[in-house]
Design a protein around this motif. Structure first.
Motif, PDB file in Angstrom:
ATOM      1  N   GLU A 117       0.817  -1.023   0.002  1.00 48.44           N
ATOM      2  CA  GLU A 117       0.005   0.118  -0.025  1.00 48.44           C
ATOM      3  C   GLU A 117       0.904   1.389   0.080  1.00 48.44           C
ATOM      4  O   GLU A 117       1.843   1.187   0.767  1.00 48.44           O
ATOM      5  CB  GLU A 117      -0.934  -0.015   1.271  1.00 48.44           C
ATOM      6  CG  GLU A 117      -1.782   1.231   1.277  1.00 48.44           C
ATOM      7  CD  GLU A 117      -2.652   1.431   0.104  1.00 48.44           C
ATOM      8  OE1 GLU A 117      -2.625   2.705  -0.298  1.00 48.44           O
ATOM      9  OE2 GLU A 117      -3.533   0.425  -0.093  1.00 48.44           O
ATOM     10  N   THR A 118       0.785   2.129  -0.869  1.00 45.91           N
ATOM     11  CA  THR A 118       1.236   3.431  -0.883  1.00 45.91           C
ATOM     12  C   THR A 118       0.982   4.470  -0.008  1.00 45.91           C
ATOM     13  O   THR A 118       2.007   5.455   0.311  1.00 45.91           O
ATOM     14  CB  THR A 118       1.400   3.938  -2.451  1.00 45.91           C
ATOM     15  OG1 THR A 118       0.250   4.134  -2.719  1.00 45.91           O
ATOM     16  CG2 THR A 118       1.915   2.910  -3.487  1.00 45.91           C
ATOM     17  N   ASN A 119      -0.169   4.543   0.454  1.00 48.32           N
ATOM     18  CA  ASN A 119      -0.608   5.615   1.264  1.00 48.32           C
ATOM     19  C   ASN A 119      -0.677   5.287   2.763  1.00 48.32           C
ATOM     20  O   ASN A 119      -1.763   5.172   3.223  1.00 48.32           O
ATOM     21  CB  ASN A 119      -1.998   6.144   0.749  1.00 48.32           C
ATOM     22  CG  ASN A 119      -2.438   7.447   1.402  1.00 48.32           C
ATOM     23  OD1 ASN A 119      -1.520   8.154   2.085  1.00 48.32           O
ATOM     24  ND2 ASN A 119      -3.598   7.723   1.486  1.00 48.32           N
ATOM     25  N   VAL A 120       0.341   5.117   3.275  1.00 50.59           N
ATOM     26  CA  VAL A 120       0.584   4.550   4.652  1.00 50.59           C
ATOM     27  C   VAL A 120       1.462   5.787   5.507  1.00 50.59           C
ATOM     28  O   VAL A 120       2.626   6.030   4.902  1.00 50.59           O
ATOM     29  CB  VAL A 120       0.992   3.158   4.644  1.00 50.59           C
ATOM     30  CG1 VAL A 120       1.458   2.538   5.990  1.00 50.59           C
ATOM     31  CG2 VAL A 120       0.636   2.266   4.067  1.00 50.59           C
ATOM     32  N   PRO A 121       1.028   5.843   6.634  1.00 48.18           N
ATOM     33  CA  PRO A 121       1.757   6.906   7.531  1.00 48.18           C
ATOM     34  C   PRO A 121       3.190   6.226   7.634  1.00 48.18           C
ATOM     35  O   PRO A 121       3.443   5.057   7.858  1.00 48.18           O
ATOM     36  CB  PRO A 121       0.983   6.868   8.807  1.00 48.18           C
ATOM     37  CG  PRO A 121      -0.249   6.418   8.614  1.00 48.18           C
ATOM     38  CD  PRO A 121      -0.204   5.409   7.417  1.00 48.18           C
ATOM     39  N   ARG A 122       4.162   7.164   7.876  1.00 45.64           N
ATOM     40  CA  ARG A 122       5.685   6.738   8.142  1.00 45.64           C
ATOM     41  C   ARG A 122       5.612   6.916   9.774  1.00 45.64           C
ATOM     42  O   ARG A 122       5.257   7.766  10.478  1.00 45.64           O
ATOM     43  CB  ARG A 122       6.533   7.514   7.524  1.00 45.64           C
ATOM     44  CG  ARG A 122       6.490   7.361   6.027  1.00 45.64           C
ATOM     45  CD  ARG A 122       7.049   6.258   5.548  1.00 45.64           C
ATOM     46  NE  ARG A 122       7.034   6.101   3.941  1.00 45.64           N
ATOM     47  CZ  ARG A 122       7.783   6.317   3.116  1.00 45.64           C
ATOM     48  NH1 ARG A 122       9.170   6.963   3.465  1.00 45.64           N
ATOM     49  NH2 ARG A 122       7.640   6.198   1.876  1.00 45.64           N
ATOM     50  N   GLN A 123       6.538   5.649  10.145  1.00 45.27           N
ATOM     51  CA  GLN A 123       6.771   5.895  11.619  1.00 45.27           C
ATOM     52  C   GLN A 123       7.797   6.894  11.946  1.00 45.27           C
ATOM     53  O   GLN A 123       8.744   7.061  10.855  1.00 45.27           O
ATOM     54  CB  GLN A 123       7.157   4.469  12.146  1.00 45.27           C
ATOM     55  CG  GLN A 123       8.192   3.666  11.288  1.00 45.27           C
ATOM     56  CD  GLN A 123       8.715   2.397  12.035  1.00 45.27           C
ATOM     57  OE1 GLN A 123       9.250   2.219  13.088  1.00 45.27           O
ATOM     58  NE2 GLN A 123       8.074   1.210  11.225  1.00 45.27           N
ATOM     59  N   GLY A 124       8.089   7.247  13.070  1.00 47.70           N
ATOM     60  CA  GLY A 124       8.853   8.376  13.436  1.00 47.70           C
ATOM     61  C   GLY A 124      10.389   7.622  13.541  1.00 47.70           C
ATOM     62  O   GLY A 124      11.315   8.526  13.045  1.00 47.70           O
ATOM     63  N   GLY A 125      10.524   6.599  14.030  1.00 48.78           N
ATOM     64  CA  GLY A 125      11.962   5.935  13.945  1.00 48.78           C
ATOM     65  C   GLY A 125      12.837   6.271  15.198  1.00 48.78           C
ATOM     66  O   GLY A 125      13.636   5.501  15.791  1.00 48.78           O
ATOM     67  N   LEU A 126      12.291   7.317  15.933  1.00 55.10           N
ATOM     68  CA  LEU A 126      12.741   7.925  17.354  1.00 55.10           C
ATOM     69  C   LEU A 126      12.201   7.329  18.636  1.00 55.10           C
ATOM     70  O   LEU A 126      12.963   6.973  19.585  1.00 55.10           O
ATOM     71  CB  LEU A 126      12.710   9.371  17.448  1.00 55.10           C
ATOM     72  CG  LEU A 126      13.451  10.054  16.440  1.00 55.10           C
ATOM     73  CD1 LEU A 126      13.036  11.481  16.599  1.00 55.10           C
ATOM     74  CD2 LEU A 126      14.822   9.927  16.414  1.00 55.10           C
ATOM     75  N   TYR A 127      11.145   6.646  18.522  1.00 57.01           N
ATOM     76  CA  TYR A 127      10.609   5.989  19.653  1.00 57.01           C
ATOM     77  C   TYR A 127      10.034   4.676  19.471  1.00 57.01           C
ATOM     78  O   TYR A 127       9.413   3.797  20.405  1.00 57.01           O
ATOM     79  CB  TYR A 127       8.859   6.653  19.754  1.00 57.01           C
ATOM     80  CG  TYR A 127       9.348   8.187  20.041  1.00 57.01           C
ATOM     81  CD1 TYR A 127       9.795   8.719  21.102  1.00 57.01           C
ATOM     82  CD2 TYR A 127       8.997   9.200  18.946  1.00 57.01           C
ATOM     83  CE1 TYR A 127       9.983  10.102  20.905  1.00 57.01           C
ATOM     84  CE2 TYR A 127       9.001  10.490  19.206  1.00 57.01           C
ATOM     85  CZ  TYR A 127       9.631  11.142  20.019  1.00 57.01           C
ATOM     86  OH  TYR A 127       9.806  12.277  20.062  1.00 57.01           O
ATOM     87  N   GLY A 128      10.848   3.915  18.848  1.00 55.46           N
ATOM     88  CA  GLY A 128      10.526   2.355  18.627  1.00 55.46           C
ATOM     89  C   GLY A 128       9.206   2.075  18.122  1.00 55.46           C
ATOM     90  O   GLY A 128       8.340   1.439  18.972  1.00 55.46           O
TER      91      GLY A 128
END
Length: 119
Positions: free
Chosen positions: A56-67
């Motif tokens: 799916e292309t329209n997916v929110p991206r995780q921040g990566g800083l908070y696991g």
């Protein structure tokens, strides 16, 4: 459909782990569906059944800083099961708010374990 909060991947960009996962999943899912009688109940032909992968292309991206990978799995499951959209103006803040919501929920419905219990 794959919902990847790290961003969609093209086949040429897949890691060894991703390629291996796909092969194992494609081989084992039909076996599970046959043994659990899902194919029989749904009149599916095991000879023509195949697994394909689409991101799916329209997916929110995780921040990566908070696991926050795990929290996105729960957000996706929750929202998809309720036919809600996956769009968020501020994905990192949404993940943090959802973590707080889950913590409050589990604290409210916790099951006390007696001291000295090995559970």
């Amino acid at each position: 459909m794959l919902y990847d909060s790290l961003g969609s991947k093209k086949d040429k960009d897949l890691s060894h782990w991703d390629r291996n996962f796909r092969q194992i999943f494609q081989a084992h899912l039909p076996i599970y569906l046959i043994k659990s009688e899902v194919m029989a109940r749904r009149n599916m032909d095991p000879n023509t059944y195949h697994v394909s992968f689409m991101y799916e292309t329209n997916v929110p991206r995780q921040g990566g800083l908070y696991g926050d990978c795990g929290i996105w799995v729960t957000i996706f499951l929750n929202r998809l099961s309720q036919n809600k959209p996956l769009s968020f103006r501020k994905p990192v803040q949404a993940a943090l708010a959802y973590c707080e919501h889950l913590a409050e929920f589990y604290w409210k419905y916790k099951i006390p374990v007696p001291k000295g219990s090995t559970q």
